[in-house]
Scaffold this motif. Structure first.
Motif, mmCIF file in Angstrom:
data_model
loop_
_atom_site.group_PDB
_atom_site.id
_atom_site.type_symbol
_atom_site.label_atom_id
_atom_site.label_comp_id
_atom_site.label_asym_id
_atom_site.label_seq_id
_atom_site.Cartn_x
_atom_site.Cartn_y
_atom_site.Cartn_z
ATOM 1 N N ILE A 46 0.875 -1.322 0.021
ATOM 2 C CA ILE A 46 0.025 0.134 0.082
ATOM 3 C C ILE A 46 0.843 1.167 0.060
ATOM 4 O O ILE A 46 1.804 1.268 0.548
ATOM 5 C CB ILE A 46 -0.979 -0.095 1.199
ATOM 6 N N GLY A 47 0.381 2.184 -0.650
ATOM 7 C CA GLY A 47 1.165 3.625 -0.835
ATOM 8 C C GLY A 47 1.139 4.196 0.504
ATOM 9 O O GLY A 47 0.473 5.522 0.582
ATOM 10 N N ASP A 48 1.473 4.049 1.498
ATOM 11 C CA ASP A 48 1.386 4.701 2.701
ATOM 12 C C ASP A 48 2.816 5.091 3.318
ATOM 13 O O ASP A 48 3.799 4.274 3.131
ATOM 14 C CB ASP A 48 0.879 3.648 3.963
ATOM 15 N N VAL A 136 -6.626 0.616 -12.625
ATOM 16 C CA VAL A 136 -7.009 1.987 -12.082
ATOM 17 C C VAL A 136 -7.183 1.757 -10.824
ATOM 18 O O VAL A 136 -7.159 0.644 -9.889
ATOM 19 C CB VAL A 136 -8.456 2.093 -12.730
ATOM 20 N N TYR A 137 -7.071 2.860 -9.912
ATOM 21 C CA TYR A 137 -7.286 3.252 -8.675
ATOM 22 C C TYR A 137 -8.744 2.533 -8.073
ATOM 23 O O TYR A 137 -9.553 3.153 -8.625
ATOM 24 C CB TYR A 137 -7.070 4.563 -8.182
ATOM 25 N N PRO A 138 -8.758 1.451 -7.241
ATOM 26 C CA PRO A 138 -10.066 0.829 -7.278
ATOM 27 C C PRO A 138 -11.319 1.758 -6.548
ATOM 28 O O PRO A 138 -12.458 1.068 -6.924
ATOM 29 C CB PRO A 138 -9.769 -0.581 -6.416
ATOM 30 N N ASN A 197 0.086 8.491 -12.603
ATOM 31 C CA ASN A 197 -0.992 7.601 -12.333
ATOM 32 C C ASN A 197 -0.244 6.427 -11.266
ATOM 33 O O ASN A 197 0.730 6.073 -11.083
ATOM 34 C CB ASN A 197 -0.864 6.772 -13.422
ATOM 35 N N ASN A 198 -1.592 6.351 -10.457
ATOM 36 C CA ASN A 198 -1.498 5.219 -9.565
ATOM 37 C C ASN A 198 -2.403 3.997 -10.429
ATOM 38 O O ASN A 198 -3.456 4.473 -10.408
ATOM 39 C CB ASN A 198 -2.363 5.376 -8.240
ATOM 40 N N PRO A 199 -1.880 3.040 -10.587
ATOM 41 C CA PRO A 199 -0.737 2.390 -10.255
ATOM 42 C C PRO A 199 0.510 2.326 -11.008
ATOM 43 O O PRO A 199 1.470 2.156 -10.670
ATOM 44 C CB PRO A 199 -1.311 0.968 -9.833
ATOM 45 N N SER A 258 -1.913 14.038 1.573
ATOM 46 C CA SER A 258 -1.320 12.497 2.074
ATOM 47 C C SER A 258 0.110 12.219 1.703
ATOM 48 O O SER A 258 0.944 11.832 2.440
ATOM 49 C CB SER A 258 -2.219 11.587 1.472
ATOM 50 N N LYS A 259 0.230 12.365 0.136
ATOM 51 C CA LYS A 259 1.499 11.839 -0.179
ATOM 52 C C LYS A 259 2.460 13.027 -0.315
ATOM 53 O O LYS A 259 3.760 12.884 -0.013
ATOM 54 C CB LYS A 259 1.375 11.182 -1.410
ATOM 55 N N THR A 260 2.008 14.204 -0.536
ATOM 56 C CA THR A 260 2.696 15.363 -0.695
ATOM 57 C C THR A 260 3.150 15.728 0.672
ATOM 58 O O THR A 260 4.377 16.268 0.583
ATOM 59 C CB THR A 260 1.718 16.516 -1.254
ATOM 60 N N PHE A 392 2.995 -5.914 -11.504
ATOM 61 C CA PHE A 392 2.993 -5.721 -10.015
ATOM 62 C C PHE A 392 3.613 -4.548 -9.723
ATOM 63 O O PHE A 392 4.445 -3.629 -10.378
ATOM 64 C CB PHE A 392 3.973 -6.731 -9.732
ATOM 65 N N ARG A 393 2.944 -3.833 -8.647
ATOM 66 C CA ARG A 393 3.396 -2.495 -8.447
ATOM 67 C C ARG A 393 4.027 -2.639 -6.723
ATOM 68 O O ARG A 393 3.852 -3.144 -6.032
ATOM 69 C CB ARG A 393 2.114 -1.491 -7.913
ATOM 70 N N LEU A 394 5.229 -1.881 -6.873
ATOM 71 C CA LEU A 394 6.026 -1.447 -5.419
ATOM 72 C C LEU A 394 6.071 -0.110 -5.388
ATOM 73 O O LEU A 394 6.135 0.807 -6.227
ATOM 74 C CB LEU A 394 7.476 -1.965 -5.790
HETATM 75 C C1 MLT Z 1 -2.460 3.021 -2.751
HETATM 76 O O1 MLT Z 1 -1.603 2.382 -2.263
HETATM 77 O O2 MLT Z 1 -2.922 3.020 -3.913
HETATM 78 C C2 MLT Z 1 -2.662 4.133 -2.054
HETATM 79 O O3 MLT Z 1 -2.432 3.906 -0.705
HETATM 80 C C3 MLT Z 1 -4.245 4.402 -2.157
HETATM 81 C C4 MLT Z 1 -4.822 5.504 -1.480
HETATM 82 O O4 MLT Z 1 -4.383 6.532 -1.563
HETATM 83 O O5 MLT Z 1 -5.923 5.452 -0.889
#
Ligand code: MLT
Length: 418
Positions: A46-48, A136-138, A197-199, A258-260, A392-394
């Motif tokens: 997860i993109g945390d 796509v981002y689900p 783009n995510n992912p 969040s990511k910024t 696959f995403r890392l």
């Molecule tokens: C992800 O891993 O795609 C992100 O954490 C999703 C999100 O920002 O909710």
């Protein structure tokens, strides 16, 4: 007399397949960890984020906490749309600095883009035709399914019957192609775009994005533009869809701290709905304002003061250092995988690295293989849609130490796969 009992449940939820992608992964990882308690699993799934909040953000939040403790400066309900101090900073730094004029009342501060992306679906009729990228981002898909706009889930295809899927594959550089205009009944009313783009980590250029804006204006479509990852752009690319002329009449933009700025746990984001965005004589800005004032009581004052601090000189310096830290991880992942012979995408303008699984393995097959052989967790591409199968995403959001360790482990297992 026997009567069929009516169901009081939202049947759309019953149609949803399985659980939410990242909950599913968390469950599988938990299972692995419980059976291998002494092993050290590295999570690049997860993109945390993992880096702490900037010192100026903490300072601003502490000050705000103190204000809440004094009768003279205590605050109760704030404006549902966000405090003007934050909206002013957004308008100035995120838009005016890029020569885009966004008024304060076009900005709606919230507690996260995930919620905004999901909640925005309420503004549209269930007849609206939705187009999404594949993969796509689900959240875009599942929230439309929850509201009943996606039709039925076709398990064999891995697709919802009423959604238009725009494949983003190697052959098109992972960029969606404009939908066909041959059949006016099939032209999408809502188009979800996410850049970077995510992912897949792919970014879009000015000219390509302009094609989407022109398409949307011509066909009365609305682009729901997620630019949560704009801070990771390293090349000359649009950070906002509103940098494209004409976007104000056809786009809504989602932005996130969040990511910024490391706010995944702190929760703060905003959505921009220009006043020029009107359909059937109704302003989408007014509709969203009505929605937010009815269902949302605003982001906490303390959080908004923290977000405001990210725009200070020191705040900008600190968040840029953190982004550089993550992008160094991205570079380590990219190079390490390339050295092993993997086919690798993304990781240049985005914190995500998208790789082709080796030896024709399925995405979930590779997930299991990687956790068992290298104790590294990633995200299976097929979890983002059928065109993600075989990918696959890392993420680069781990610590530098863990990222290096993870790549070393992968290198040991996959030396010279080509
Ligand atoms: C992800 O891993 O795609 C992100 O954490 C999703 C999100 O920002 O909710």
């Amino acid at each position: 007399m026997s009567q069929t009992k009516k169901s009081i449940l939202n049947a759309n939820y019953v149609k949803l397949p399985g659980s939410y992608l990242f909950s599913d992964i968390a469950k599988r990882v938990q299972q692995y960890v419980s059976t291998h308690p002494d092993n050290q699993v590295i999570r690049l799934g997860i993109g945390d984020v993992t880096r702490p909040l900037a010192a100026v953000v903490i300072e601003a939040m502490h000050k705000a906490v103190d204000e809440m403790g004094s009768i003279a400066s205590f605050r109760g309900y704030g404006p549902e749309q966000g405090y003007d101090f934050l909206r002013q900073a957004i308008s100035e730094y995120d838009y005016a600095n890029r020569n885009v004029a966004i008024a304060l009342d076009e900005i709606f501060v919230s507690d996260g883009s995930k919620c905004d992306c999901g909640n925005i679906t309420e503004l549209f009729s269930n007849e609206a035709i939705v187009a999404v990228c594949d993969p796509v981002y689900p959240v875009y898909v599942d929230t439309n399914a929850m509201i009943g706009r996606a039709g039925e889930f076709d398990i064999s295809e891995g697709k919802w019957t009423n959604l238009i899927y725009m494949p983003c594959v190697k052959e098109n550089g992972f960029l969606p192609q404009l939908p066909s205009e041959d059949d006016s009944n099939k032209i999408p009313d809502l188009i979800y775009l996410c850049f970077p783009n995510n992912p897949s980590g792919t970014a879009i250029g000015f000219e390509d994005l302009k094609k989407w804006v022109d398409f949307a204006n011509k066909n009365n479509s609305i682009i729901l533009y997620d630019s949560a990852y704009e801070a990771f752009i390293s090349e000359n690319l649009p950070h906002s869809i509103f940098e494209i002329p004409g976007a104000k009449t056809c786009a809504i933009e989602f932005r996130s701290y969040s990511k910024t700025a490391g706010f995944t746990g702190t929760r703060c984001a905003y959505t921009v709905i220009p006043k020029e965005l009107v359909r059937d004589g109704v302003s989408l800005n007014s509709m969203w304002n009505r929605r937010q004032t009815t269902k949302f009581n605003g982001t906490p004052y303390i959080t908004q003061r923290g977000a405001e601090a990210t725009y200070s000189e020191e705040g900008q310096k600190e968040i840029k250092e953190t982004i550089a830290y993550y992008m160094k991880n991205a570079q380590i992942i990219r190079q390490g995988l390339i050295d092993c012979g993997f086919e690798v995408y993304g990781g240049v303008n985005a914190p995500y690295i998208w790789l082709k699984t080796p030896d024709g393995m399925t995405s979930w097959g590779f997930f299991d293989f990687l956790i068992e052989k290298a104790e590294v967790v990633g995200t299976p591409g097929s979890g983002f849609g059928p065109s993600g199968e075989g990918y696959f995403r890392l993420t680069s959001f781990g610590s530098l130490e863990n990222t290096v360790k993870a790549i070393d482990r992968i290198k040991q297992k996959f030396q010279n796969i080509s």
